[in-house]
Design a protein around this motif. Structure first.
Motif, short mmCIF file in Angstrom:
data_model
loop_
_atom_site.label_atom_id
_atom_site.label_comp_id
_atom_site.label_asym_id
_atom_site.label_seq_id
_atom_site.Cartn_x
_atom_site.Cartn_y
_atom_site.Cartn_z
N ARG A 220 0.84 -1.20 0.00
CA ARG A 220 0.00 0.00 0.00
C ARG A 220 0.88 1.24 0.00
O ARG A 220 1.88 1.31 0.73
N ILE A 221 0.50 2.22 -0.78
CA ILE A 221 1.26 3.47 -0.85
C ILE A 221 1.05 4.25 0.44
O ILE A 221 -0.09 4.47 0.85
N PRO A 222 2.12 4.67 1.08
CA PRO A 222 1.98 5.37 2.37
C PRO A 222 1.58 6.83 2.19
O PRO A 222 1.63 7.39 1.09
N GLY A 223 1.21 7.45 3.33
CA GLY A 223 1.00 8.90 3.36
C GLY A 223 -0.46 9.32 3.34
O GLY A 223 -1.39 8.51 3.38
N THR A 224 -0.64 10.63 3.26
CA THR A 224 -1.97 11.23 3.14
C THR A 224 -2.51 10.97 1.73
O THR A 224 -1.77 10.56 0.84
N PRO A 225 -3.79 11.22 1.51
CA PRO A 225 -4.33 11.05 0.15
C PRO A 225 -3.56 11.86 -0.90
O PRO A 225 -3.36 11.36 -2.02
N VAL A 226 -3.12 13.05 -0.55
CA VAL A 226 -2.34 13.86 -1.50
C VAL A 226 -1.00 13.20 -1.79
O VAL A 226 -0.57 13.12 -2.95
N VAL A 258 11.93 6.85 -8.78
CA VAL A 258 10.59 7.08 -8.23
C VAL A 258 9.70 5.84 -8.33
O VAL A 258 8.49 5.93 -8.16
N ARG A 259 10.29 4.68 -8.59
CA ARG A 259 9.52 3.45 -8.53
C ARG A 259 9.34 3.06 -7.07
O ARG A 259 10.29 3.09 -6.28
N LEU A 260 8.14 2.69 -6.69
CA LEU A 260 7.83 2.30 -5.32
C LEU A 260 8.23 0.85 -5.11
O LEU A 260 7.65 -0.05 -5.72
N GLU A 261 9.20 0.62 -4.25
CA GLU A 261 9.67 -0.73 -3.97
C GLU A 261 8.91 -1.30 -2.77
O GLU A 261 8.61 -0.60 -1.81
N ALA A 262 8.61 -2.59 -2.84
CA ALA A 262 7.75 -3.22 -1.84
C ALA A 262 8.29 -3.08 -0.42
O ALA A 262 7.53 -2.94 0.53
N ALA A 263 9.61 -3.12 -0.28
CA ALA A 263 10.21 -3.08 1.06
C ALA A 263 10.33 -1.67 1.62
O ALA A 263 10.79 -1.49 2.74
N GLU A 264 9.92 -0.66 0.83
CA GLU A 264 10.12 0.72 1.25
C GLU A 264 8.82 1.50 1.33
O GLU A 264 8.77 2.70 1.08
N LEU A 265 7.74 0.81 1.69
CA LEU A 265 6.44 1.45 1.72
C LEU A 265 5.94 1.73 3.13
O LEU A 265 4.76 1.97 3.34
#
Length: 350
Positions: A220-226, A258-265
């Motif tokens: 899952r992508i972290p952070g606020t909706p923005v 800027v690729r989202l890696e699974a271990a860094e979310l």
């Protein structure tokens, strides 16, 4: 290596191991016959299996049950065209997901991506993993009357009836696809796990036992909706194919990953996106090429954020993405602008 040969009642396909990406389509190598399409090579889209063996579903554009539709929850901007995607995984096979960030697909895998402009089919791109493990990657151009879709390997600029849409050449396709270890873009964990994904999603892949190593945690992508919207946009439009740590990726050497890696979310700050863009000096400046004031992402400062500046350009050396688009994605641009504006601005002075 001898050319693979498939035979069916209405379909015969012969494909050279060196073909697909560079050959020019021969004339007269296919014909409609008994409700299907008979082929000598992969010159017609109906020969690929998208509409069944022998193109038996061609007349009604019927998709067989072993060809599965899917829609990643994160979308790649394609100059406003609508897209439909399909995948065929050979029966009894699984996608090798031992590396969560670099899926590897079984021999015989096929993927299709259809592009439409205001409801009219323009092109369908096709990938097929051949018996020797290499990928055949080619494109089919639909006729204006939608009755045929024939192989086009050299690309086409300013497609009639569109807003200067460009069908990429095979060389351009290679520039992007080489950015993944097994060359497939879009069919990957982060995009298929997203709440907006449809069809064959990550959860369905797990449920149907189609992954060799099902994820222990859903990415899952972290952070606020923005923040989620901005990170997801950069992941799909910049990171999946180009700006990643994969050395073969076109933008890898830039250092902007800027690729989202699974271990860094775990957190926004743990992502490569944050670490390689926020408060990082930009090479290309927002005014002049070699100044020293701009950053890739300058917190709270839209005017000094090179990433936003470059994605707002078209037709020059600094446009991003550098190929495959002639029209600025205003929605995507707004997502990144809101993200930058949401960050506390750096304090000036000491």
């Amino acid at each position: 290596m001898s050319a693979p040969r498939w035979s069916a009642v209405l379909l015969t396909i012969t494909v050279s191991a060196a073909g697909g990406c560079t050959r020019a389509p021969a004339e007269g190598g296919w014909k409609e016959e008994n409700g299907g399409v008979r082929c000598q090579e992969l010159q017609h889209l109906a020969c690929t299996g998208l509409y069944g063996e022998g193109g038996t579903g061609w007349a009604d554009k019927a998709i067989p049950t072993d060809v599965r539709p899917y829609e990643p929850g994160l979308q790649l901007w394609s100059d406003g065209l609508d897209k439909v995607r399909f995948i065929h995984l050979p029966p009894g096979t699984k996608v090798d997901t031992a590396n969560a960030d670099e899926w590897r697909f079984p021999v015989g895998t096929k993927l299709w991506k259809e592009f439409r402009w205001k409801g009219r089919r323009i092109e369908t791109r096709f990938l097929w993993k051949r018996p020797d493990g290499s990928w055949l990657r080619t494109t089919y151009r639909w006729s204006d009357d939608q009755k045929t879709a024939l192989e086009l390997t050299g690309g086409e600029k300013n497609v009639p009836g569109t807003e200067e849409y460009e069908i990429p050449s095979q060389v351009d396709c290679q520039s992007c696809h080489r950015g993944r270890a097994d060359e497939v873009l879009g069919f990957e964990a982060v995009a298929l796990a997203h709440e907006d994904a449809r069809g064959l999603t990550l959860s369905k892949l797990v449920e149907e036992g189609l992954l060799s190593h099902p994820p222990k945690e859903v990415p899952r992508i972290p952070g606020t909706p923005v923040e989620q919207a901005a990170l997801g946009y950069l992941h799909m439009n910049c990171g999946v194919s180009c700006h990643s740590a994969n050395r073969m990726a076109l933008g890898s050497s830039s250092g902007l990953h800027v690729r989202l890696e699974a271990a860094e979310l775990g957190t926004v700050q743990a992502t490569d996106t944050w670490r390689t863009s926020v408060d990082v000096k930009a090479f290309f400046q927002t005014s002049g090429l070699f100044g020293d004031t701009s950053q890739r992402v300058a917190p709270g400062d839209v005017a000094r954020s090179s990433v936003l500046h470059r994605m707002s350009q078209r037709g020059g050396a600094i446009q991003m993405p550098p190929l495959g688009t002639r029209v600025v994605d205003e929605h995507g641009r707004a997502l990144i602008q809101r993200w930058i504006e949401s960050m506390p601005a750096a304090k000036k002075g000491g």
